[in-house]
Design a protein around this motif. Structure first.
Motif, PDB file in Angstrom:
ATOM      1  N   MET A 196      -1.568 -13.543   9.866  1.00 56.62           N
ATOM      2  CA  MET A 196      -2.589 -14.433   9.281  1.00 56.62           C
ATOM      3  C   MET A 196      -3.120 -15.419  10.317  1.00 56.62           C
ATOM      4  SD  MET A 196      -3.507 -13.804   6.167  1.00 56.62           S
ATOM      5  CE  MET A 196      -4.231 -15.332   5.606  1.00 56.62           C
ATOM      6  N   GLN A 197      -2.235 -15.876  11.194  1.00 61.51           N
ATOM      7  CA  GLN A 197      -2.680 -16.818  12.233  1.00 61.51           C
ATOM      8  C   GLN A 197      -3.780 -16.190  13.097  1.00 61.51           C
ATOM      9  OE1 GLN A 197      -1.387 -19.998  12.373  1.00 61.51           O
ATOM     10  NE2 GLN A 197      -0.232 -19.375  10.552  1.00 61.51           N
ATOM     11  N   GLN A 198      -3.653 -14.878  13.307  1.00 56.16           N
ATOM     12  CA  GLN A 198      -4.606 -14.200  14.209  1.00 56.16           C
ATOM     13  C   GLN A 198      -5.904 -13.816  13.510  1.00 56.16           C
ATOM     14  OE1 GLN A 198      -2.465 -10.906  16.126  1.00 56.16           O
ATOM     15  NE2 GLN A 198      -0.617 -12.116  15.823  1.00 56.16           N
ATOM     16  N   THR A 199      -5.900 -13.890  12.186  1.00 63.95           N
ATOM     17  CA  THR A 199      -7.117 -13.470  11.482  1.00 63.95           C
ATOM     18  C   THR A 199      -8.280 -14.429  11.731  1.00 63.95           C
ATOM     19  OG1 THR A 199      -6.453 -14.628   9.458  1.00 63.95           O
ATOM     20  CG2 THR A 199      -5.861 -12.283   9.633  1.00 63.95           C
ATOM     21  N   VAL A 200      -7.962 -15.663  12.086  1.00 62.80           N
ATOM     22  CA  VAL A 200      -9.029 -16.666  12.234  1.00 62.80           C
ATOM     23  C   VAL A 200     -10.043 -16.240  13.293  1.00 62.80           C
ATOM     24  CG1 VAL A 200      -9.558 -19.054  12.828  1.00 62.80           C
ATOM     25  CG2 VAL A 200      -7.493 -18.516  11.528  1.00 62.80           C
ATOM     26  N   ASP A 201      -9.554 -15.816  14.430  1.00 59.04           N
ATOM     27  CA  ASP A 201     -10.469 -15.555  15.539  1.00 59.04           C
ATOM     28  C   ASP A 201     -10.809 -14.083  15.733  1.00 59.04           C
ATOM     29  OD1 ASP A 201     -10.775 -18.252  16.276  1.00 59.04           O
ATOM     30  OD2 ASP A 201      -8.780 -18.205  17.170  1.00 59.04           O
ATOM     31  N   TRP A 202     -10.429 -13.253  14.795  1.00 58.67           N
ATOM     32  CA  TRP A 202     -10.791 -11.828  14.852  1.00 58.67           C
ATOM     33  C   TRP A 202     -12.242 -11.731  14.408  1.00 58.67           C
ATOM     34  CZ3 TRP A 202      -8.068  -7.922  16.879  1.00 58.67           C
ATOM     35  CH2 TRP A 202      -8.400  -6.592  16.565  1.00 58.67           C
ATOM     36  N   SER A 203     -13.070 -11.134  15.214  1.00 55.70           N
ATOM     37  CA  SER A 203     -14.506 -11.278  14.940  1.00 55.70           C
ATOM     38  C   SER A 203     -15.097 -10.194  14.035  1.00 55.70           C
ATOM     39  CB  SER A 203     -15.272 -11.311  16.270  1.00 55.70           C
ATOM     40  OG  SER A 203     -14.974 -10.152  17.008  1.00 55.70           O
ATOM     41  N   HIS A 204     -14.263  -9.489  13.302  1.00 57.20           N
ATOM     42  CA  HIS A 204     -14.735  -8.422  12.418  1.00 57.20           C
ATOM     43  C   HIS A 204     -14.170  -8.623  11.008  1.00 57.20           C
ATOM     44  CE1 HIS A 204     -15.739  -6.506  16.218  1.00 57.20           C
ATOM     45  NE2 HIS A 204     -14.495  -6.706  16.599  1.00 57.20           N
ATOM     46  N   PRO A 205     -14.711  -7.892  10.031  1.00 62.04           N
ATOM     47  CA  PRO A 205     -14.112  -7.979   8.690  1.00 62.04           C
ATOM     48  C   PRO A 205     -12.689  -7.432   8.688  1.00 62.04           C
ATOM     49  CG  PRO A 205     -15.866  -6.309   8.750  1.00 62.04           C
ATOM     50  CD  PRO A 205     -15.899  -7.015  10.065  1.00 62.04           C
ATOM     51  N   ILE A 206     -11.842  -8.018   7.845  1.00 68.47           N
ATOM     52  CA  ILE A 206     -10.438  -7.588   7.768  1.00 68.47           C
ATOM     53  C   ILE A 206     -10.063  -7.377   6.298  1.00 68.47           C
ATOM     54  CG2 ILE A 206      -8.031  -8.120   8.336  1.00 68.47           C
ATOM     55  CD1 ILE A 206      -8.998 -10.156  10.361  1.00 68.47           C
ATOM     56  N   TYR A 207      -9.391  -6.279   6.051  1.00 75.17           N
ATOM     57  CA  TYR A 207      -8.788  -6.024   4.738  1.00 75.17           C
ATOM     58  C   TYR A 207      -7.288  -6.251   4.881  1.00 75.17           C
ATOM     59  CZ  TYR A 207      -7.278  -3.424   0.573  1.00 75.17           C
ATOM     60  OH  TYR A 207      -6.713  -3.055  -0.621  1.00 75.17           O
ATOM     61  N   ILE A 208      -6.742  -7.119   4.055  1.00 73.01           N
ATOM     62  CA  ILE A 208      -5.317  -7.457   4.149  1.00 73.01           C
ATOM     63  C   ILE A 208      -4.625  -6.981   2.872  1.00 73.01           C
ATOM     64  CG2 ILE A 208      -3.652  -9.331   4.430  1.00 73.01           C
ATOM     65  CD1 ILE A 208      -6.069 -10.968   5.657  1.00 73.01           C
ATOM     66  N   ARG A 209      -3.781  -5.982   3.023  1.00 77.68           N
ATOM     67  CA  ARG A 209      -3.154  -5.348   1.860  1.00 77.68           C
ATOM     68  C   ARG A 209      -1.817  -6.028   1.567  1.00 77.68           C
ATOM     69  NH1 ARG A 209      -0.565   0.549   0.714  1.00 77.68           N
ATOM     70  NH2 ARG A 209      -2.120   1.294  -0.757  1.00 77.68           N
ATOM     71  N   LEU A 210      -1.734  -6.643   0.396  1.00 81.11           N
ATOM     72  CA  LEU A 210      -0.514  -7.348   0.028  1.00 81.11           C
ATOM     73  C   LEU A 210       0.436  -6.436  -0.737  1.00 81.11           C
ATOM     74  CD1 LEU A 210      -1.814 -10.797  -1.270  1.00 81.11           C
ATOM     75  CD2 LEU A 210      -1.145 -10.155   1.039  1.00 81.11           C
ATOM     76  N   ALA A 211       1.731  -6.660  -0.516  1.00 80.91           N
ATOM     77  CA  ALA A 211       2.744  -5.938  -1.283  1.00 80.91           C
ATOM     78  C   ALA A 211       3.137  -6.776  -2.499  1.00 80.91           C
ATOM     79  CB  ALA A 211       3.933  -5.643  -0.390  1.00 80.91           C
ATOM     80  N   LYS A 212       4.248  -6.420  -3.093  1.00 79.11           N
ATOM     81  CA  LYS A 212       4.611  -7.040  -4.365  1.00 79.11           C
ATOM     82  C   LYS A 212       4.994  -8.509  -4.220  1.00 79.11           C
ATOM     83  CE  LYS A 212       7.512  -5.974  -8.336  1.00 79.11           C
ATOM     84  NZ  LYS A 212       8.510  -5.024  -8.842  1.00 79.11           N
ATOM     85  N   GLY A 213       5.637  -8.833  -3.130  1.00 77.66           N
ATOM     86  CA  GLY A 213       6.167 -10.184  -2.969  1.00 77.66           C
ATOM     87  C   GLY A 213       7.675 -10.133  -3.095  1.00 77.66           C
ATOM     88  N   GLY A 214       8.344 -11.044  -2.368  1.00 78.29           N
ATOM     89  CA  GLY A 214       9.803 -11.032  -2.375  1.00 78.29           C
ATOM     90  C   GLY A 214      10.362  -9.820  -1.662  1.00 78.29           C
TER      91      GLY A 214
END
Lengths: 271, 308
Positions: free
Chosen positions: B142-160
Motif C-alpha cells: 500500500m505504501q508503494q501505491t501512492v507513487d505508482w503512475s498507473h491504475p491499480i486493482y488491489i484484491r483483498l482476501a477475507k481478513g485475519g
C-alpha cells in the motif's frame, strides 16, 4: 421556435466539418452539426483557455461526452489554434491524431477520451469536486447527447453532482431529438426532460441551441443557482445546416459519400 | 488485510493531500476517523459504481490519487467499461480496493464471487493487479501505491489471514517473492493461496520431496525475471489460484512460458476454479474443498508429479 439562419461563422465551421468528412470518407455528420453553435459560443465567449498552453491549470474544463460529435470540436479547436487548421485534413488517416472519437493526450484541448456514452458527466463531477477541494475557480462544462442520457451512469453522476452542490458544473444536453435508430420519443422517451433534471437537483434552462445570442445570454448567467449544478437543455436540429440531412436519422453517420454529395453539402454552406 | 488496506489510505492521506477515498455504500463506520478528520477528501457516493470510477478518473485528471473501495464483483463486472476507458485508456492513478477477492463471500452466492476479476483486468493495458498473501504484505504494498503512475486493482482476501510473508522482506510492486526455495517442485501462487502452498510444501518435505513457493503478489505486470530464474530450477510446477482457470495466474504463466520459456511449458499444471458458476454456498474453505483447492490436493498433485 424561430431559428435564425446560420451566419458566416457558423457556415465556416460547418465547412471545416465537411472538409473532414471529405478527406476521411466517413463520420458522424448529424451529431456534429447540431453542436456547432453550442461549441462556438462556449469557445468564443465563455470558456477560459490558452490554446498554446492547453493544460493551463486555471482553464475551464470542457468535456465532449458525446464523443461522436468530435468533428465539431476538432473544427472549433483548430479554429482557435489548439491545432493547425491544415491538420483537419488528416482526419481519419491511420496516423492522424484526429479519429472518430476524441482522445486525451493526443489532441491539445481534449480533456477526456470519450466515445462510449455516459462517461463524461461522472468525470466532470470528479473535476468539479477537485476544484472545490482546492477552492479553485475553474468551471466544468459537459456536453451530452440526448440518446446518451439513456445511460444510467449519467443519472448516477447527476445525483452525485446535486449532493455535492456543484455549482461549478454545467451539463449541456444537445437535444436534437434523434438518436441513432430514430426519434428519442420513440426509442426511449426522455420527457419530461426539464423536470427530470430539476428533480435530480439541477437548476435548468432551455435554449435554442442554434441561436448564438440566446446561448451567449444564457451562458453569461451561469451558474443559475449558487447551490446547484446547472443543466441547459439545448434544443437543436440534427444535421443543422444541410436541409436534406436535417432531422434525418440516416445522417447520424455517413460513409462512402460521393463527390456529388460532398459538393451538395458545400453548396448549402457557402460564404 | 482489508483493515490494513483502508487504514493505510487514511495514514497515507495524512501526509499527502492528493489522496482521496471514495466508497460506494460500505458498512457503517468505514474509515470514520478519516471522514471526521478530512471530510473534504472522504466520499461515500452510494450504489453507483459506474459513476464512482468516472468520478475517480476526473479527480485523478486533476492531480488527485483516488482510492476507490467496494465489493470486488461490483468493481469489476459492473463498471468494466469505466475501468477500461476512464482509467486504463487514459492511464490514470486510481486505486481500486476490492473486497472479497475469490470466494470470500461464499455464503452470498455467485453474484458476490470474484472469480474472474484477475482475468478481466489482466487483459486491460496499463492495469496493475495486486493480490497480497496477508496483511503484512498488504501494508508494504500500500505504501508503494501512492507513487505508482498507473491504475491499480488491489484484491483483498477475507481478513485475519495467517501471516506467511517474511517479516524481513520488502515486497515491491511487480516483483515476485520467493517464500521457499524450489526443489524438484515449485508452487507458483497468488493471494492467500501462498498459505496453502507453503503447508503443502512442508508436508512434501516430510516425505523428502523438496518443493518451493514462488508468490506473485503482483499478477500484472508479471515478473518475468523471477520466472526466468526460478521456473527452470524445478522439474514440476503447479500454479495455485482462487480464480477461474481461464485467464488468471496459471494462464499468465503459460502465456509467458510459451513466449519466453517454451521448455518450461510442459512442466506446468494448474489448480484453480473450474469453468462454471458456484453451485453451492457454505464457506470459502468449503468451496475450496469442493473444487480441490486444498493443502491435501496440492500435496497429492505435486507428490504424484514428482514420484510418478
Amino acid at each position: 421556435m424561430s431559428v435564425p439562419s446560420l451566419d458566416s461563422r457558423s457556415r465556416y465551421l460547418r465547412r471545416l466539418v465537411i472538409k473532414m468528412i471529405e478527406v476521411g470518407g466517413r463520420g458522424h455528420i448529424g451529431p456534429a452539426l447540431s453542436l456547432i453553435e453550442i461549441l462556438r459560443v462556449l469557445y468564443d465567449s465563455v470558456l477560459r483557455y490558452r490554446p498554446s498552453e492547453s493544460e493551463w491549470p486555471e482553464r475551464d474544463r470542457f468535456i465532449l461526452s458525446k464523443g461522436h460529435g468530435c468533428l465539431a470540436l476538432y473544427a472549433v479547436l483548430a479554429d482557435k489554434g489548439f491545432l493547425p487548421l491544415e491538420e483537419l485534413e488528416t482526419y481519419g488517416k491511420s496516423t492522424s491524431r484526429l479519429g472518430g472519437h476524441p482522445e486525451r493526450h493526443k489532441i491539445p484541448g481534449i480533456e477526456a477520451s470519450t466515445g462510449a456514452l455516459g462517461h463524461g458527466l461522472p468525470i466532470g463531477v470528479g473535476m468539479a469536486i477537485a476544484a472545490k477541494i482546492r477552492k479553485q475557480s475553474q468551471r466544468i462544462f459537459v456536453v451530452t447527447g440526448d440518446g446518451e442520457i439513456n445511460e444510467g451512469s449519467v443519472w448516477e453522476a447527476a445525483m452525485s453532482a446535486s449532493k455535492h452542490q456543484l455549482s461549478n458544473l454545467t451539463v449541456l444536453v444537445d437535444y436534437n431529438k434523434l438518436q441513432s435508430y430514430g426519434p428519442t420519443k420513440e426509442v426511449l422517451n426522455l420527457e419530461p426532460l426539464v423536470e427530470k433534471w430539476q428533480s435530480f437537483g439541477f437548476a435548468v434552462k432551455e435554449v435554442d441551441g442554434h441561436n448564438v445570442s440566446e446561448l451567449e445570454q444564457l451562458f453569461k448567467k451561469l451558474p443559475l443557482n449558487s447551490q446547484k449544478p446547472t443543466a441547459v437543455i439545448c434544443h437543436t436540429i440534427k444535421g443543422k445546416g444541410l436541409p436534406f440531412a436535417e432531422g434525418q436519422p440516416e445522417w447520424h453517420h455517413k460513409s462512402r459519400l460521393s463527390e456529388t454529395q460532398i459538393s451538395e453539402m458545400y453548396a448549402c454552406l457557402e460564404e | 488485510m482489508r483493515r490494513t488496506a483502508l487504514n493505510s489510505v487514511y495514514e497515507l492521506a495524512q501526509t499527502d493531500d492528493r489522496i482521496v477515498f471514495i466508497g460506494s455504500d460500505l458498512g457503517p463506520g468505514v474509515l470514520a476517523e478519516m471522514k471526521q478528520a478530512m471530510p473534504e477528501r472522504f466520499f461515500m457516493e452510494g450504489v453507483s459504481e459506474q459513476h464512482i470510477v468516472g468520478m475517480a478518473a476526473g479527480l485523478a485528471m486533476e492531480g488527485f490519487i483516488p482510492y476507490v473501495n467496494t465489493i470486488a464483483t461490483f468493481l469489476t463486472r459492473r463498471c468494466y467499461e469505466q475501468v477500461a476507458l476512464d482509467l486504463c485508456l487514459q492511464d490514470l492513478p486510481v486505486r481500486l480496493i476490492a473486497n472479497g477477492g475469490g470466494v470470500v463471500y461464499a455464503p452470498l452466492g455467485p453474484t458476490h464471487l470474484a472469480v474472474e476479476d484477475i482475468s478481466l483486468f489482466r487483459s486491460l493495458p496499463n492495469m496493475t493487479i495486486l493480490s497480497p498473501c496477508d496483511a503484512q504484505e498488504m501494508g508494504h504494498l500500500m505504501q508503494q501505491t501512492v507513487d505508482w503512475s498507473h491504475p491499480i486493482y488491489i484484491r483483498l482476501a477475507k481478513g485475519g489471514d495467517k501471516i506467511v510473508s517474511r517479516a524481513d522482506s520488502k515486497p515491491e510492486i511487480g516483483k515476485a517473492e520467493l517464500l521457499r526455495e524450489p526443489g524438484n517442485g515449485l508452487f507458483v501462487t497468488t493471494g492467500v493461496m501462498a498459505q496453502l502452498a507453503l503447508e503443502a510444501a512442508e508436508q512434501l518435505e516430510k516425505d523428502g520431496i523438496g518443493c518451493g513457493v514462488l508468490h506473485l503478489h503482483t499478477v500484472k505486470p508479471l515478473d518475468g525475471e523471477s520466472l526466468s530464474q526460478w521456473l527452470p530450477q524445478a522439474r514440476h510446477i503447479i500454479t495455485v489460484e482462487e480464480h477461474t482457470l481461464i485467464g488468471g495466474l496459471g494462464s499468465a504463466l503459460l502465456e509467458f512460458c510459451s513466449d519466453h520459456l517454451p521448455a518450461q511449458t510442459s512442466k506446468i499444471r494448474r489448480v484453480g476454479i473450474p469453468d462454471h458458476f458456484a453451485d453451492r454456498y457454505g464457506s470459502q474453505t468449503s468451496l475450496w474443498m469442493h473444487w480441490g483447492i486444498t493443502v491435501e490436493t496440492l500435496y497429492q498433485q505435486m507428490h504424484r508429479a514428482i514420484t510418478g
